[in-house]
Design an enzyme around this catalytic site. Structure first.
Site, PDB file in Angstrom:
ATOM      1  N   ASP A 121      -5.356  -7.034   5.573  1.00 42.41           N
ATOM      2  CA  ASP A 121      -6.579  -6.377   5.113  1.00 42.41           C
ATOM      3  C   ASP A 121      -7.599  -7.424   4.671  1.00 42.41           C
ATOM      4  O   ASP A 121      -8.772  -7.376   5.043  1.00 42.41           O
ATOM      5  CB  ASP A 121      -6.232  -5.437   3.953  1.00 42.41           C
ATOM      6  CG  ASP A 121      -7.360  -4.479   3.612  1.00 42.41           C
ATOM      7  OD1 ASP A 121      -8.426  -4.548   4.245  1.00 42.41           O
ATOM      8  OD2 ASP A 121      -7.173  -3.656   2.707  1.00 42.41           O
ATOM      9  N   ASP A 155     -11.042  -9.098   7.135  1.00 42.14           N
ATOM     10  CA  ASP A 155     -12.426  -9.018   6.668  1.00 42.14           C
ATOM     11  C   ASP A 155     -13.055 -10.405   6.557  1.00 42.14           C
ATOM     12  O   ASP A 155     -14.248 -10.577   6.836  1.00 42.14           O
ATOM     13  CB  ASP A 155     -12.494  -8.305   5.312  1.00 42.14           C
ATOM     14  CG  ASP A 155     -12.479  -6.792   5.453  1.00 42.14           C
ATOM     15  OD1 ASP A 155     -12.260  -6.314   6.584  1.00 42.14           O
ATOM     16  OD2 ASP A 155     -12.666  -6.100   4.447  1.00 42.14           O
ATOM     17  N   ASP A 209      -2.816 -18.213   1.425  1.00 38.20           N
ATOM     18  CA  ASP A 209      -3.951 -18.891   0.792  1.00 38.20           C
ATOM     19  C   ASP A 209      -4.494 -19.991   1.694  1.00 38.20           C
ATOM     20  O   ASP A 209      -5.714 -20.158   1.834  1.00 38.20           O
ATOM     21  CB  ASP A 209      -3.571 -19.432  -0.592  1.00 38.20           C
ATOM     22  CG  ASP A 209      -2.243 -20.164  -0.615  1.00 38.20           C
ATOM     23  OD1 ASP A 209      -1.505 -20.137   0.392  1.00 38.20           O
ATOM     24  OD2 ASP A 209      -1.928 -20.779  -1.654  1.00 38.20           O
ATOM     25  N   LYS A 264       3.691 -15.540   2.313  1.00 39.70           N
ATOM     26  CA  LYS A 264       3.727 -16.358   1.093  1.00 39.70           C
ATOM     27  C   LYS A 264       5.188 -16.602   0.725  1.00 39.70           C
ATOM     28  O   LYS A 264       5.661 -16.267  -0.356  1.00 39.70           O
ATOM     29  CB  LYS A 264       2.966 -15.639  -0.030  1.00 39.70           C
ATOM     30  CG  LYS A 264       2.674 -16.498  -1.259  1.00 39.70           C
ATOM     31  CD  LYS A 264       1.742 -17.655  -0.978  1.00 39.70           C
ATOM     32  CE  LYS A 264       1.411 -18.387  -2.290  1.00 39.70           C
ATOM     33  NZ  LYS A 264       0.686 -19.656  -2.045  1.00 39.70           N
ATOM     34  N   TYR A 291       0.815  -1.209   0.000  1.00 43.60           N
ATOM     35  CA  TYR A 291       0.000   0.000   0.000  1.00 43.60           C
ATOM     36  C   TYR A 291       0.855   1.270   0.000  1.00 43.60           C
ATOM     37  O   TYR A 291       0.390   2.341  -0.380  1.00 43.60           O
ATOM     38  CB  TYR A 291      -0.937   0.035   1.206  1.00 43.60           C
ATOM     39  CG  TYR A 291      -2.054  -0.985   1.153  1.00 43.60           C
ATOM     40  CD1 TYR A 291      -2.296  -1.736   0.010  1.00 43.60           C
ATOM     41  CD2 TYR A 291      -2.869  -1.207   2.246  1.00 43.60           C
ATOM     42  CE1 TYR A 291      -3.320  -2.680  -0.030  1.00 43.60           C
ATOM     43  CE2 TYR A 291      -3.901  -2.140   2.212  1.00 43.60           C
ATOM     44  CZ  TYR A 291      -4.110  -2.863   1.069  1.00 43.60           C
ATOM     45  OH  TYR A 291      -5.130  -3.796   1.017  1.00 43.60           O
TER      46      TYR A 291
END
Length: 359
Positions: free
Chosen positions: A248, A252, A224, A192, A141
């Site tokens: 992020d 959620d 994942d 990852k 970001y």
């Protein structure tokens, strides 16, 4: 000595839910003589409308001079056509960066009264209590270079950079280990590393920190797989630490395990304890002004604010207990309503929490 809170109502449902949180602040302030004071500021689309930018230097100065910040939400379709550099979300990112709010704490707690509202079977989510620690001021970001460029064949190409310094990983890692020590002493680091070099460094740093926190069990999981495991068996997690982008997304996902994203608060902290507190759910412009938004995530953000930045644990406990009492009374806003419950408005839910605090 009084403590100063900066209120940033923001956009969409932000003013409605912050208004209910203000009722709760006023209640505990008077009942428990907390000497809390607050002032208001603008951030997001409302700041664009007033000043042409999503965050002014004056509002940043207000934040620095405060002991804590309570934010409603920013953004909405009204500002989606603006240049990306001045959209409402840029104000939020800038405030995080300017105040170095690097540690984002996002609890996913299922209140037993809302077990039937979860999208998963009750036996999978009963007593769920996960804390996601998300690095908030680095990663993709904020990484450079970024942008959209024209290739030799005339095709446009968008690009962003996922980048972390060793020191950034270390400080969020230490923060997560310390949080885990106060909970179930289990920490899962999510990355990852099988594909991304930045994740390989992340795992290396986390492994290096582990001997200093020998009472905490450290595990690793690819992002994942972590997303799958949150749905398959969420109670295997206690504390999860991860990067900005992955946090992020996963937070959620975890939110929906609790029945509604409208129940989840968050805290974004710097190393000095200054925090910006906000509900996870966003500005929800589709229901703004209708009086149906759930204010409990914002009220629980006040609970976190009192606990983490203002050192007022007794008041925080009182708010948490009041929310539980309101749910015991079967009062529900639309997002958590089910047959047999009593549907209430945004303001009615806020009033009910205040009544429980005063009882």
């Amino acid at each position: 000595m009084s403590k100063k809170i900066l209120l940033l109502a923001g956009d969409g449902i932000g003013p409605e839910i912050v208004n209910e949180a203000r009722k709760v602040i006023d209640c505990v302030n008077e009942k428990m003589s907390l000497e809390l004071a607050y002032e208001e500021g603008l951030m997001g689309g409302c700041s664009i409308d007033a000043h042409g930018v999503p965050l002014t230097d004056e509002t940043i100065a207000q934040g620095r001079a405060s002991d804590a910040i309570l934010l409603g939400a920013v953004g909405g379709p009204k500002w989606d056509t603006l240049d990306r550099a001045i959209r409402p979300e840029k104000g939020l990112l800038k405030m995080r960066a300017e105040l170095d709010l690097f540690s984002n704490l996002r609890p996913a707690i299922l209140y037993p009264q809302l077990a039937d509202a979860s999208s998963l079977k009750k036996e999978l989510v009963a007593d769920l209590d996960i804390l996601i620690v998300r690095e908030l001021t680095g990663g993709i970001y904020f990484g450079e270079p970024r942008g959209i460029r024209i290739l030799e064949n005339g095709e446009r190409q968008g690009y962003n950079t996922m980048v972390y310094r060793e020191s950034e990983i270390e400080r969020i890692g230490r923060n997560a280990f310390e949080v885990a020590q106060k909970r179930g002493k289990r920490l899962c680091s999510v990355e990852k590393a099988n594909v991304l070099e930045v994740s390989g460094l992340w795992r290396e740093i986390m492994e290096g920190l582990a001997p200093e926190y020998s009472d905490v069990e450290l595990s690793h999981m690819y992002v994942d797989n972590a997303a799958m495991q949150l749905v398959r068996g969420p109670k295997q997690f206690d504390v999860v630490v991860t990067s900005n982008l992955f946090g992020d997304i996963l937070s959620d996902c975890a939110a929906m395990l609790t029945g509604s994203i409208g129940m989840l608060p968050s805290a974004s902290l710097n190393s000095d304890g200054l925090g910006m507190y906000e509900p996870v759910h966003g500005s929800a412009p589709d229901i703004a002004g209708q009086g149906v938004a759930n204010p409990l995530a914002t009220i629980l953000s006040v609970e976190m604010m009192l606990r983490y930045s203002l050192g007022m644990a007794e008041a925080a406990d009182a708010i948490a207990a009041a929310v539980g009492q309101v749910l015991d009374q079967n009062l529900r806003t639309a997002d958590i309503f089910s047959e047999g419950m009593k549907k209430v408005s945004t303001s009615e839910m806020g009033d009910a929490v205040v009544d429980a605090l005063m009882a």
